[in-house]
Scaffold this motif. Structure first.
Motif, short mmCIF file in Angstrom:
data_model
loop_
_atom_site.label_atom_id
_atom_site.label_comp_id
_atom_site.label_asym_id
_atom_site.label_seq_id
_atom_site.Cartn_x
_atom_site.Cartn_y
_atom_site.Cartn_z
N VAL A 45 0.84 -1.20 0.00
CA VAL A 45 0.00 0.00 0.00
C VAL A 45 0.88 1.25 0.00
O VAL A 45 0.66 2.19 -0.78
CB VAL A 45 -0.96 0.01 1.21
CG1 VAL A 45 -1.64 1.37 1.35
CG2 VAL A 45 -2.00 -1.09 1.10
N LEU A 46 1.89 1.26 0.85
CA LEU A 46 2.78 2.41 0.91
C LEU A 46 3.50 2.63 -0.42
O LEU A 46 3.60 3.76 -0.92
CB LEU A 46 3.81 2.23 2.03
CG LEU A 46 3.27 2.21 3.47
CD1 LEU A 46 4.42 2.02 4.46
CD2 LEU A 46 2.50 3.47 3.79
N VAL A 76 -5.28 8.24 -3.59
CA VAL A 76 -6.19 7.11 -3.82
C VAL A 76 -5.44 5.82 -3.57
O VAL A 76 -4.40 5.55 -4.20
CB VAL A 76 -6.75 7.12 -5.26
CG1 VAL A 76 -7.67 5.92 -5.47
CG2 VAL A 76 -7.50 8.42 -5.54
N THR A 77 -5.91 5.02 -2.64
CA THR A 77 -5.25 3.76 -2.33
C THR A 77 -5.83 2.63 -3.19
O THR A 77 -7.02 2.62 -3.47
CB THR A 77 -5.42 3.41 -0.85
OG1 THR A 77 -6.78 3.56 -0.48
CG2 THR A 77 -4.59 4.34 0.00
N PRO A 78 -5.00 1.67 -3.60
CA PRO A 78 -5.45 0.62 -4.51
C PRO A 78 -6.52 -0.27 -3.88
O PRO A 78 -6.34 -0.80 -2.78
CB PRO A 78 -4.17 -0.19 -4.79
CG PRO A 78 -3.05 0.70 -4.38
CD PRO A 78 -3.57 1.55 -3.28
N GLY A 79 -7.62 -0.44 -4.59
CA GLY A 79 -8.72 -1.24 -4.07
C GLY A 79 -8.36 -2.68 -3.80
O GLY A 79 -8.78 -3.27 -2.81
N GLU A 80 -7.54 -3.28 -4.68
CA GLU A 80 -7.19 -4.69 -4.51
C GLU A 80 -6.45 -4.92 -3.20
O GLU A 80 -6.68 -5.90 -2.49
CB GLU A 80 -6.33 -5.15 -5.70
CG GLU A 80 -6.00 -6.64 -5.69
CD GLU A 80 -4.75 -6.99 -4.88
OE1 GLU A 80 -3.86 -6.14 -4.76
OE2 GLU A 80 -4.70 -8.12 -4.36
N LEU A 81 -5.57 -3.99 -2.85
CA LEU A 81 -4.82 -4.13 -1.61
C LEU A 81 -5.70 -3.87 -0.40
O LEU A 81 -5.60 -4.55 0.62
CB LEU A 81 -3.63 -3.16 -1.60
CG LEU A 81 -2.53 -3.45 -2.63
CD1 LEU A 81 -1.49 -2.34 -2.63
CD2 LEU A 81 -1.86 -4.79 -2.33
N PHE A 139 -9.10 8.79 -0.70
CA PHE A 139 -10.21 7.99 -1.24
C PHE A 139 -9.79 6.52 -1.23
O PHE A 139 -8.67 6.19 -1.63
CB PHE A 139 -10.55 8.41 -2.66
CG PHE A 139 -11.75 7.68 -3.23
CD1 PHE A 139 -13.03 8.12 -2.97
CD2 PHE A 139 -11.57 6.54 -4.00
CE1 PHE A 139 -14.14 7.44 -3.48
CE2 PHE A 139 -12.66 5.85 -4.51
CZ PHE A 139 -13.95 6.30 -4.25
N THR A 140 -10.67 5.67 -0.76
CA THR A 140 -10.32 4.26 -0.68
C THR A 140 -11.57 3.39 -0.74
O THR A 140 -12.68 3.84 -0.43
CB THR A 140 -9.58 3.96 0.64
OG1 THR A 140 -9.23 2.58 0.68
CG2 THR A 140 -10.46 4.26 1.84
N GLN A 141 -11.37 2.14 -1.12
CA GLN A 141 -12.44 1.17 -1.02
C GLN A 141 -12.56 0.72 0.43
O GLN A 141 -11.64 0.87 1.23
CB GLN A 141 -12.15 -0.05 -1.91
CG GLN A 141 -12.28 0.24 -3.39
CD GLN A 141 -12.25 -1.02 -4.23
OE1 GLN A 141 -12.15 -2.12 -3.70
NE2 GLN A 141 -12.35 -0.87 -5.54
N ASP A 163 -19.28 0.92 -1.74
CA ASP A 163 -18.08 0.13 -1.45
C ASP A 163 -16.83 0.96 -1.33
O ASP A 163 -15.71 0.44 -1.38
CB ASP A 163 -17.89 -0.93 -2.55
CG ASP A 163 -19.03 -1.91 -2.62
OD1 ASP A 163 -19.43 -2.41 -1.55
OD2 ASP A 163 -19.51 -2.19 -3.73
N ALA A 164 -16.98 2.27 -1.18
CA ALA A 164 -15.81 3.13 -1.10
C ALA A 164 -16.16 4.37 -0.28
O ALA A 164 -17.33 4.67 -0.03
CB ALA A 164 -15.33 3.53 -2.49
N VAL A 165 -15.12 5.08 0.12
CA VAL A 165 -15.34 6.30 0.90
C VAL A 165 -14.21 7.28 0.63
O VAL A 165 -13.05 6.88 0.43
CB VAL A 165 -15.44 5.98 2.41
CG1 VAL A 165 -14.13 5.37 2.92
CG2 VAL A 165 -15.80 7.21 3.22
N GLY A 166 -14.56 8.54 0.59
CA GLY A 166 -13.57 9.59 0.42
C GLY A 166 -13.71 10.63 1.50
O GLY A 166 -14.76 10.76 2.14
#
Length: 421
Positions: free
Chosen positions: A56-57, A83-88, A110-112, A143-146
């Protein structure tokens, strides 16, 4: 798919060294997003969850370098992604704590919604409540939030947590480090991992007071620099090996453990008839002789009995003389190991969030499935005292929270091997 084969080889004997705490390392890795200079973290356990957080980092343009297996150098000076990767994020719930650092440093995030063990509802509403108290505007999707800070950045505020959530306390505390003015978190979580995070933040130049109590005060600063920090020992791993020694009738010296962090465990272990000797600041000798006695536990937020040791202690109760009782008050879906233990001859009956365990003379080996991280540990411990062979499947859960688990058990004389199906 891998599985762990366990056979009863008698009492565990010897010494075991506890690794750094996963639950302290993860938020501290997230907090490194706040640093504008080099950060070095020691005693970081090389676990799957830690790998996910490092990924993630790196996805956020942080430079991460392993100096050795348990030492990490971090350079987050060039972070500019929000924006952080949704898969991770889907792979681990703790990844959600990057929101607070990103929000306060870059003004938005913003992230899932995060994933993790399926042990019950763990909503993020308390995290968002805290961000709102600091002036952030929240944008929620299914399924996400910012979150977006006001012009000029976050502003100090006061938030009362309806429940002393560890993750929410960490996320809000990190967001408050660079908010203008003073922030107060009431009914904050008191876990040692909260204190370790606060100590790390303060080394970077933050002004956090009250960590480890129910009220945390954060005075915002304009900038955080680098730091060097040693992660605290893992109290859950230490508790797991203490329970294992007690169950097998062994004598084990547990090293690199802070006894102040596991008082409820030590009290209950002594209550079931095991001798505990605290030799110095970081070593505990566990001596178990004779059959264990039944007891009662009720999981609670720290400093109460930890929910993360409930499954392991239930495995012990399965062979204790008499009738034991467990009340789970933290997660509503944390009895999934019960059916698996019953496959091994345990006598456990559940009713809602309560379980009654009637101790048996012997468990029997069986093919069982680790339903989550701590359930997997409990099943391995049950296999250590069962007649015949036990196969624990879905052991990827174990790799999320225990470093060299089988190797450490084998060092104590256990017959434990990992196989690929």
């Amino acid at each position: 798919m891998e599985y762990i084969r366990v056979r009863n080889r008698g009492p565990l004997e010897g010494r075991v060294t506890i690794s750094g705490a996963k639950n302290a390392a993860l938020p501290i890795l997230a907090a490194s997003l706040l640093g504008t200079e080099e950060i070095v973290l020691e005693q970081v356990p090389p676990l799957k969850d830690v790998e996910v957080m490092v990924d993630v980092l790196r996805a956020l343009d942080v430079k991460v370098e392993y100096l050795d297996a348990e030492t990490i150098r971090i350079d987050a000076s060039q972070v500019n992604k929000t924006v952080t990767p949704g898969e991770l994020m889907n792979r681990m719930r703790a990844s959600f704590v990057v929101m607070g650092p990103l929000l306060t440093r870059l003004g938005r995030t913003f992230t899932q919604m995060p994933g993790g063990c399926n042990i019950g509802k763990r909503p993020v509403d308390l995290h968002l409540k805290g961000f709102k108290a600091l002036g952030a505007e929240i944008d929620e999707e299914p399924d996400a939030v910012g979150a977006k800070a006001p012009d000029g950045g976050l502003v100090g505020g006061k938030v009362y947590l309806d429940f002393p959530s560890v993750g929410a306390t960490q996320n809000i505390m990190m967001a408050a480090t660079m908010a203008r003015g003073e922030s107060i978190i009431e009914n904050a979580a008191k876990e040692p991992e909260i204190t370790d995070l606060a100590n790390f933040l303060n080394k970077m130049g933050a002004k956090v007071r009250g960590a480890g109590t129910s009220t945390i005060t954060v005075q915002g600063v304009k900038k955080l620099h680098g730091a060097r920090h040693v992660i605290i020992p893992d109290r859950i791993e230490a508790s797991t090996f203490i329970v294992a020694a007690a169950m097998t009738g062994g004598t084990v010296e547990v090293q690199n453990v802070l006894s102040a962090h596991i008082r409820p465990i030590l009290a209950k272990i002594q209550e079931v008839g095991v001798r505990i000797e605290e030799n110095d600041d970081d070593t505990i000798l566990v001596q178990s002789t004779g059959r264990l006695k039944a007891t009662k536990i009720r999981t609670l937020p720290y400093p109460g009995f930890p929910t993360d040791v409930q499954a392991q202690f239930m495995a012990l109760m399965c062979i204790a003389k008499g009738q034991s009782h467990v009340e789970e008050t933290v997660f509503e879906n944390r009895f999934m190991h019960v059916d698996e233990l019953n496959k091994m001859g345990a006598l456990i009956v559940t009713d809602g969030n309560e379980a009654v365990i009637r101790g048996v003379e012997h468990l029997v080996g069986a093919k069982v499935n680790a339903t989550d991280l701590r359930a997997g540990a409990a099943l391995v411990l049950a296999g250590l005292v069962a007649d015949g062979e036990t196969q624990v499947h879905n052991v990827f859960h174990l790799d999320r929270g225990y470093y060299r688990f089988e190797e450490k058990l084998k060092g104590l004389g256990a017959d434990v091997e990992r196989f690929v199906e």
